[in-house]
Design an enzyme around this catalytic site. Structure first.
Site, PDB file in Angstrom:
ATOM      1  N   SER A 142       0.896  -1.284   0.015  1.00 43.85           N
ATOM      2  CA  SER A 142      -0.129  -0.419  -0.063  1.00 43.85           C
ATOM      3  C   SER A 142       0.730   0.907   0.482  1.00 43.85           C
ATOM      4  O   SER A 142       2.081   1.286   0.238  1.00 43.85           O
ATOM      5  CB  SER A 142      -1.256  -0.049   1.551  1.00 43.85           C
ATOM      6  N   TYR A 156      -2.550  -0.872  10.444  1.00 45.67           N
ATOM      7  CA  TYR A 156      -2.329  -1.847   8.549  1.00 45.67           C
ATOM      8  C   TYR A 156      -1.003  -0.908   8.363  1.00 45.67           C
ATOM      9  O   TYR A 156      -0.766  -1.463   7.517  1.00 45.67           O
ATOM     10  CB  TYR A 156      -3.628  -1.064   8.463  1.00 45.67           C
TER      11      TYR A 156
END
Length: 251
Positions: A142, A156
């Site tokens: 990401s 995350y």
């Protein structure tokens, strides 16, 4: 077609980017095994894609559980014969909260799913690809694994930074073994994961969109097409790379 005759494994393939990638892989000529925790969505997609040929198999899997992973790879090799490419996509976002309010339970859930789940699958993939003389792995990272984020998703982000590091390290180890390992780093994408955050905090849509100079979120299909490229021989000189598709977020 980019993946003609190839056998591909996709984890987290029942929704969002994973689902789009399963469909794109089939369109590009591959035979696909995909996994996920939602049995109904998995079986529906399997049936949808198997209308003409028996080219897709769904295996219900929790990548955190070694027994599930063992079952997935046993069925995958039986169905495909060999794994030419794998997209380790299974993951969760976790709770959205300031770091000071975050819990150890959330940290453990996110790290165990995103990082340990990727490790569990990569271990099986590398062992198999060494036996078969090579292969190609793409991990889901990401932009939050490159520049962090300030949205209350610290666990995350930490998991995605770790996946980038894991990808680069394993790529170096096996570069001369005909095994390529890369990761993809999307910005914010219109997926059920993002929508679930927006449903709880509607103002987050504006904040997510504002991160991207292009003025919009990405789409699952845009990311899936890039994954197919990375899984194909069109990217044959690429390894250890973090491909960024972020509408300008990291500029």
């Amino acid at each position: 077609m980019q993946l003609e005759g190839k056998g591909v494994l996709v984890t987290g393939g029942t929704s969002g980017i994973g689902r789009a990638t399963v469909i794109e892989c089939v369109r590009n000529g591959s035979k696909v095994v995909f996994s996920g925790r939602n049995d109904n969505r998995g079986k529906e997609l399997e049936a949808e894609l198997n209308t003409d040929t028996n080219s897709v198999l769904f295996v219900k899997t929790n990548v955190r559980e070694q027994q599930d992973v063992d079952n997935l790879f046993s069925k995958t090799i039986n169905f495909l014969g060999r794994i030419d490419g794998a997209f380790n996509n299974a993951g969760i976002d976790g709770e959205v909260s300031p770091f000071s309010s975050s819990t150890r339970e959330n940290w453990d859930n996110v790290i165990d799913t995103n990082l340990n789940g990727t490790w569990n699958c990569m271990k099986e993939e590398i062992d198999h690809m060494l036996e078969c003389g090579g292969g190609n792995i793409v991990n889901m990272a990401s932009t939050s694994g490159l520049v962090g984020n300030g949205f209350g998703l610290s666990a995350y982000a930490a998991s995605k930074f770790a996946i980038v590091g894991l990808t680069k390290s394993v790529a170096l180890e096996y570069a001369k073994k005909n095994i390529r390992v890369n990761c993809i780093c999307p910005g914010f994408v219109e997926t059920p994961m993002i929508e679930s955050i927006i449903d709880k905090q509607p103002s987050m849509r504006r904040r997510f969109v504002a991160c991207h100079p292009m003025g919009r979120l990405g789409t699952p299909n845009e990311i899936a097409k890039a994954v197919v490229y990375m899984l194909s021989e069109n990217s044959s000189f690429m390894t250890g790379h973090s491909m960024v598709l972020d509408g300008g977020l990291t500029i």
